[in-house]
Enzyme design. Structure first.
Site, PDB file in Angstrom:
ATOM      1  N   TYR A   1       0.868  -1.131  -0.087  1.00  0.00           N
ATOM      2  CA  TYR A   1       0.052   0.173   0.010  1.00  0.00           C
ATOM      3  C   TYR A   1       0.934   1.280  -0.267  1.00  0.00           C
ATOM      4  O   TYR A   1       0.840   2.249  -0.704  1.00  0.00           O
ATOM      5  CB  TYR A   1      -0.898   0.133   1.248  1.00  0.00           C
ATOM      6  CG  TYR A   1      -1.873   0.990   1.372  1.00  0.00           C
ATOM      7  CD1 TYR A   1      -2.803   1.215   0.577  1.00  0.00           C
ATOM      8  CD2 TYR A   1      -1.672   2.093   2.342  1.00  0.00           C
ATOM      9  CE1 TYR A   1      -3.995   2.273   0.899  1.00  0.00           C
ATOM     10  CE2 TYR A   1      -2.590   3.137   2.656  1.00  0.00           C
ATOM     11  CZ  TYR A   1      -3.490   3.163   1.699  1.00  0.00           C
ATOM     12  OH  TYR A   1      -4.575   4.335   1.780  1.00  0.00           O
TER      13      TYR A   1
ATOM     14  N   ASP B   1      -4.627   4.367   9.671  1.00  0.00           N
ATOM     15  CA  ASP B   1      -5.396   3.543   8.965  1.00  0.00           C
ATOM     16  C   ASP B   1      -5.538   2.131   9.618  1.00  0.00           C
ATOM     17  O   ASP B   1      -4.515   1.662  10.293  1.00  0.00           O
ATOM     18  CB  ASP B   1      -4.863   3.096   7.522  1.00  0.00           C
ATOM     19  CG  ASP B   1      -5.319   4.379   6.550  1.00  0.00           C
ATOM     20  OD1 ASP B   1      -5.812   5.368   7.029  1.00  0.00           O
ATOM     21  OD2 ASP B   1      -4.839   4.091   5.339  1.00  0.00           O
TER      22      ASP B   1
ATOM     23  N   ASP C   1     -12.700   7.205   4.534  1.00  0.00           N
ATOM     24  CA  ASP C   1     -11.391   7.983   4.515  1.00  0.00           C
ATOM     25  C   ASP C   1     -11.785   9.456   4.395  1.00  0.00           C
ATOM     26  O   ASP C   1     -12.149   9.980   3.343  1.00  0.00           O
ATOM     27  CB  ASP C   1     -10.485   7.769   3.565  1.00  0.00           C
ATOM     28  CG  ASP C   1      -9.149   8.591   3.805  1.00  0.00           C
ATOM     29  OD1 ASP C   1      -8.981   9.542   4.652  1.00  0.00           O
ATOM     30  OD2 ASP C   1      -8.195   7.870   3.143  1.00  0.00           O
TER      31      ASP C   1
END
Length: 136
Positions: A14, A111, A38
């Site tokens: 990622y 995250d 997000d």
């Protein structure tokens, strides 16, 4: 490779794909029915098409992710902290549904990824708010 190693490798991919500006590669980390929120509290992006469009906008202006500590794994979840460095961004090019300043900024983010049995991300949540944004 263990599930823990696979999850950590996905988080590293990622970072690498985001920093390379490769939205298609990022979207491929997700399951077909995945959900991205997000930041948390904004409308989620659902499915591959919405997730791809989100990341195409997110990488458009060369933003970079800088890890801040190790990835934490628990069960089928990964949590990881990083800073987003944005060199310059016109208002029309923001990927998130949050009021942000234009120009350069950093954003401190945590995250979480939830993984399915196939090792694909089924849900991503990004934890940050306007309080985590620093204008540079």
């Amino acid at each position: 490779m263990s599930d823990i190693d696979n999850m950590k490798a996905t988080v590293q991919a990622y970072y690498d794909l985001f920093n390379a500006g490769y939205a298609d590669g990022i979207a491929n980390l997700y399951a077909d029915d995945a959900v991205v929120t997000d930041p948390v509290g904004t409308p989620p992006k659902k499915g591959q098409a919405e997730i791809l469009a989100f990341y195409q906008m997110a990488v458009k202006n060369g933003a970079k992710l800088v890890p801040q500590g190790p990835t934490r794994i628990a069960d089928n979840m990964a949590a990881f902290a990083f800073t987003v460095e944005v060199g310059g961004m016109p208002a029309k090019d923001k990927a998130v549904d949050v009021e942000l300043p234009t120009g350069g900024m950093t954003i401190d983010v945590i995250d979480t990824f939830e993984f399915n049995a196939d090792g694909k991300v089924t849900e991503m949540k990004a934890y940050w708010s306007r309080e985590n944004v620093t204008k540079v």
